[in-house]
Design an enzyme around this catalytic site. Structure first.
Site, PDB file in Angstrom:
ATOM      1  N   ASP A 193      40.416  75.035  64.682  1.00 20.76           N
ATOM      2  CA  ASP A 193      39.428  72.876  64.642  1.00 20.76           C
ATOM      3  C   ASP A 193      40.127  72.524  63.021  1.00 20.76           C
ATOM      4  O   ASP A 193      39.584  71.393  62.712  1.00 20.76           O
ATOM      5  CB  ASP A 193      38.534  73.249  64.168  1.00 20.76           C
ATOM      6  CG  ASP A 193      37.580  73.431  65.927  1.00 20.76           C
ATOM      7  OD1 ASP A 193      37.961  72.549  66.487  1.00 20.76           O
ATOM      8  OD2 ASP A 193      36.011  73.767  66.071  1.00 20.76           O
ATOM      9  N   GLU A 225      41.705  68.568  63.185  1.00 24.54           N
ATOM     10  CA  GLU A 225      40.605  68.363  64.264  1.00 24.54           C
ATOM     11  C   GLU A 225      39.981  67.586  62.516  1.00 24.54           C
ATOM     12  O   GLU A 225      39.916  66.122  62.041  1.00 24.54           O
ATOM     13  CB  GLU A 225      39.863  68.070  64.909  1.00 24.54           C
ATOM     14  CG  GLU A 225      39.151  67.867  65.326  1.00 24.54           C
ATOM     15  CD  GLU A 225      38.992  66.307  66.241  1.00 24.54           C
ATOM     16  OE1 GLU A 225      40.126  66.295  66.376  1.00 24.54           O
ATOM     17  OE2 GLU A 225      38.219  65.844  66.216  1.00 24.54           O
ATOM     18  N   ASP A 226      39.416  68.612  61.884  1.00 25.14           N
ATOM     19  CA  ASP A 226      38.274  68.591  61.288  1.00 25.14           C
ATOM     20  C   ASP A 226      39.116  68.613  59.740  1.00 25.14           C
ATOM     21  O   ASP A 226      37.404  68.981  58.643  1.00 25.14           O
ATOM     22  CB  ASP A 226      37.275  69.863  61.386  1.00 25.14           C
ATOM     23  CG  ASP A 226      36.750  69.322  62.864  1.00 25.14           C
ATOM     24  OD1 ASP A 226      36.926  67.853  63.254  1.00 25.14           O
ATOM     25  OD2 ASP A 226      36.260  70.628  63.578  1.00 25.14           O
TER      26      ASP A 226
HETATM   27 MN    MN Z   1      36.059  74.781  68.048  1.00 25.34          MN
END
Ligand code: MN
Length: 742
Positions: free
Chosen positions: A93, A96-97
């Site tokens: 992640d 993305e984050d």
């Molecule tokens: Mn995840």
């Protein structure tokens, strides 16, 4: 950024303890051998992720980083993946984050990890958007053929999210459940991850049918002790004999999943108490690979000498493994008190493959030197994606699901004796297309074991099939009903499109000639005419001309010509009760029956029975709320149901029939028969009207070279009546199949 050692103030002391505990648990769960470099990479990935996610918390309030650590643990422990996947899972992640970018990952962990994280970033869930799920699925399949680990990590991600779904709003939960059931559960099955699949389905059930789920869980718990004592009595004599033969084994009785029990209750319309096979016995023998087959059969022989087997229930996936790699010997025997008990026999190696699927299969691949079933499947996926191109994605996904995901299989033979494997449910016509497109396109007749069968005949194990062709033969619309495989469907659709295009071109030319003759300009005039007759597409309009639904001689007379153009006809005011409106209403069955939506009588809602699947009293149904707030009642078995649920999970709501009432419904049956002389219509209609006492609304029958297809619409008032009718009609000599049509 990771060289600067700054205190991470955003984590509390408690967070830090939780994080370290989770990380230690991850390290302990790793089963595959690790080099020092592997261990170092995992440590660095962990540190980078801890730092990058430090400002973030999950909805439950816990530190976000616990999620990627847990996903990595699932990859290691429950799916059996190695170091590269663990590193990628820890980082899954970040791009993305957080502020971490792909080039950073590439420079620190190499190209492979970057590729996997990139794939995972593209698959990021978008629960909030009304994103077309079919597109997502195509994306998932696209990553599958780049590196299967992308999909496996994604499954671990989904599994953890579903295990911790409690803090999400209900409609998001429903959407996640629908998507999981629609694509991830079948994918897990296809990749041999049985445990993951059954946990997915249990978790989905818990979301979609919470009460029923809790009810079964509670009853399983209450009956635990009784079950344990039964299992004890059942296995004791088997254990004695296995010990005598000096076979090394372990044996267990495992309850079946809540989902599978629930499913059985639904299918058999029975109660929990009526289900006897709540568990399966598993015998796992510890044996070198070259003796495993012989020892499995030795164990089988012991089991069946103690308990009487039901030979028709023997399934031998030891000799021919399933296409997802599964190997095991299953049988059902009659145990104490006359209860049916399923027994599964396999080696430790087979068991590991059964539990961990792809990853374990890969580990043993070189030892067993068997054909790589997964490579073959990935090739198939690659091919289907190429063939589909940018065409209709929803069609592609549906075809893909029936033929590539729910791959129970049927083994059949060519006239020369070559074995071919087709998906279960495939028909004679599918077989023709499977062998070669040309064979399918010009398929005239099919013989199974030298007997003529209908093109829609469902293949059975061991059938020997020969296909006869005729160069003049072309696919027709009907053919689509007789195939289930994506390849056949796509080829037929393509042929139909080409044919329709040709016919439409005739219509277009005819219209051009007519306009020339009338001396009007083509462009504005065609729009005027189309609008008048209510056509939205030119293609359909040209077809209507070719089919003479529009008569160019007469129908254009009503238009005036001004300035080389046809002028719109001024229409009379329509009366409020237009005839077309009342006509469309009368074709629907009168709803007098009792239906409940969300536990309330349906008449409190604006609702309609869906035309696509025509639910009748007793069918399992659900309500789908349309954009104009009409509750459309569909059968759960409706072809459109998986689509609706996956795309619009939040618009689905519960519907069910009340206990008793009478109402009339119309159900349509397709009846297929072979080699029957005249008089078949009489026999059928006698059976329906006299024996079954049902009213026939319409009846049509067509025959062709040794087989016929009939359609009959019946007036019924409950699903049970329909089931009886189907059974009874199937029993008539010469009838090979009777199915309900949506
Ligand atoms: Mn995840």
């Amino acid at each position: 950024m990771s060289h600067i050692l700054e205190p991470i103030e955003l984590y509390t002391a408690e967070d830090r303890l939780d994080i370290q505990r989770a990380y230690r648990r991850l390290l302990k769960s790793i089963k595959t051998p690790m080099t020092d470099a592997d261990k170092h990479d995992i440590r660095r990935a962990y540190e980078l992720a801890v730092e990058a996610h430090s400002p973030q918390r999950r909805k439950s309030g816990e530190a976000y980083i616990l999620h990627p650590i847990e996903v990595a643990r699932i990859c290691a422990e429950e799916i059996g993946l190695g170091a590269t996947a663990i590193v990628a899972a820890l980082l899954h992640d970040t791009v993305e984050d957080t502020t971490i970018t792909l080039p950073v990952i590439r420079s620190q962990f190499g190209e492979k990890v970057e590729e996997i994280v990139n794939g995972l970033t593209k698959l990021e869930d978008a629960y909030d958007s009304e994103s077309p799920q079919a597109e997502n699925i195509k994306k998932i399949l696209g990553t599958l053929i780049i590196d299967v680990r992308i999909v496996l990590i994604k499954m671990a991600d989904r599994l953890h999210n579903m295990r911790t779904l409690g803090s999400m709003p209900q409609h998001k939960q429903l959407k996640i459940a629908a998507e999981t059931e629609f694509i991830y559960a079948p994918l897990a099955h296809r990749l041999g991850l049985y445990n993951v699949r059954s946990e997915f389905l249990d978790l989905c059930l818990k979301i979609t049918h919470r009460d029923e789920y809790n009810d079964i869980a509670q009853k399983l718990n209450e009956t635990k002790r009784e079950r344990a004592s039964y299992i004890h009595d059942f296995i004791e004599p088997i254990e004695e004999q296995l010990d005598e033969e000096a076979i090394k084994y372990r044996i267990s009785g495992r309850p079946k999943s809540i989902y599978s029990i629930w499913n059985k209750i639904k299918q058999k319309h029975c109660k929990f108490e009526d289900i006897y096979d709540l568990f399966a016995i598993r015998i796992i023998i510890d044996v070198p690979i070259e003796r495993e087959k012989a020892d499995c059969w030795a164990a089988y022989s012991i089991v069946t000498s103690v308990h009487t087997p039901m030979p028709e229930r023997l399934k031998d996936w030891v000799t021919i493994p399933k296409s997802n790699g599964y190997e095991s010997l299953h049988t059902t025997v009659i145990g104490p008190e006359g209860r049916f008990v399923e027994v599964q026999i396999r080696s430790e190696r087979m068991d590991e493959i059964a539990e961990r699927g792809y990853a374990a299969h890969w580990k043993y691949k070189n030892i067993k030197r068997q054909e790589d079933v997964f490579e073959r499947w990935f090739d198939q996926v690659r091919k289907s994606l190429e063939e589909a191109g940018d065409g209709n994605t929803v069609d592609f996904v549906n075809d893909f699901k029936t033929t590539n995901l729910f791959a129970e299989e049927v083994y059949v033979y060519t006239p020369k004796g070559d074995m071919k494997i087709l998906p279960k449910g495939a028909t004679a016509l599918d077989f023709a297309f499977y062998i070669h497109s040309d064979l399918g396109m010009h398929c005239q007749a099919v013989k199974i074991n030298n007997k003529l069968v209908p093109l829609g005949y469902k293949l059975q194990h061991g059938d020997q099939i020969s296909v006869e062709t005729n160069a003049k033969r072309r696919p027709s619309e009907d053919w689509l009903k007789w195939v289930v495989t994506g390849k056949a469907r796509e080829k037929i659709r393509q042929a139909l499109r080409e044919e329709a295009k040709k016919i439409a071109d005739f219509g277009k030319e005819a219209l051009q000639r007519k306009f020339e003759h009338m001396k009007v300009e083509f462009e504005p005039s065609i729009e005027v005419v189309m609008k008048h007759f209510g056509f939205k597409s030119r293609h359909d309009f040209f077809l209507a001309i070719s089919n003479e639904a529009i008569d160019l001689q007469d129908d254009l007379k009503i238009f005036k010509i001004e300035k080389n153009r046809l002028q719109p006809v001024e229409e009379e005011e329509k009366s409020p009760n237009t005839t077309s409106d009342s006509r469309s209403k009368s074709t629907k069955p009168a709803i007098k029956t009792e239906l409940f939506i969300n536990g309330q009588p349906a008449k409190e809602y604006l609702y309609e029975l869906a035309d696509c699947c025509r639910p009748v009293q007793g069918d399992d149904v659900f309500a789908y709320i349309t954009t104009n707030n009409i509750y459309k009642i569909h059968r759960i078995a409706c072809n459109n149901a998986p689509n609706l649920m996956a795309h619009y999970g939040h618009r689905i709501t519960k519907a069910e029939w009340g206990a008793s009432t009478a109402g009339n419904f119309i159900a349509e049956l397709q009846i297929i028969g072979v080699d029957t002389g005249p008089g078949v219509i009489e026999r059928l209609s006698n059976r329906i009207s006299n024996d079954l006492g049902l009213n026939i609304r319409s009846f049509s029958i067509e025959g062709n070279e040794g087989y016929f297809e009939g359609r009959v619409k019946l007036v019924i008032n409950h699903r049970d009546q329909l089931t009886t009718a189907i059974k009874s009609l199937k029993a008539i000599e010469g009838i090979s199949n009777v199915v309900r049509i949506d």
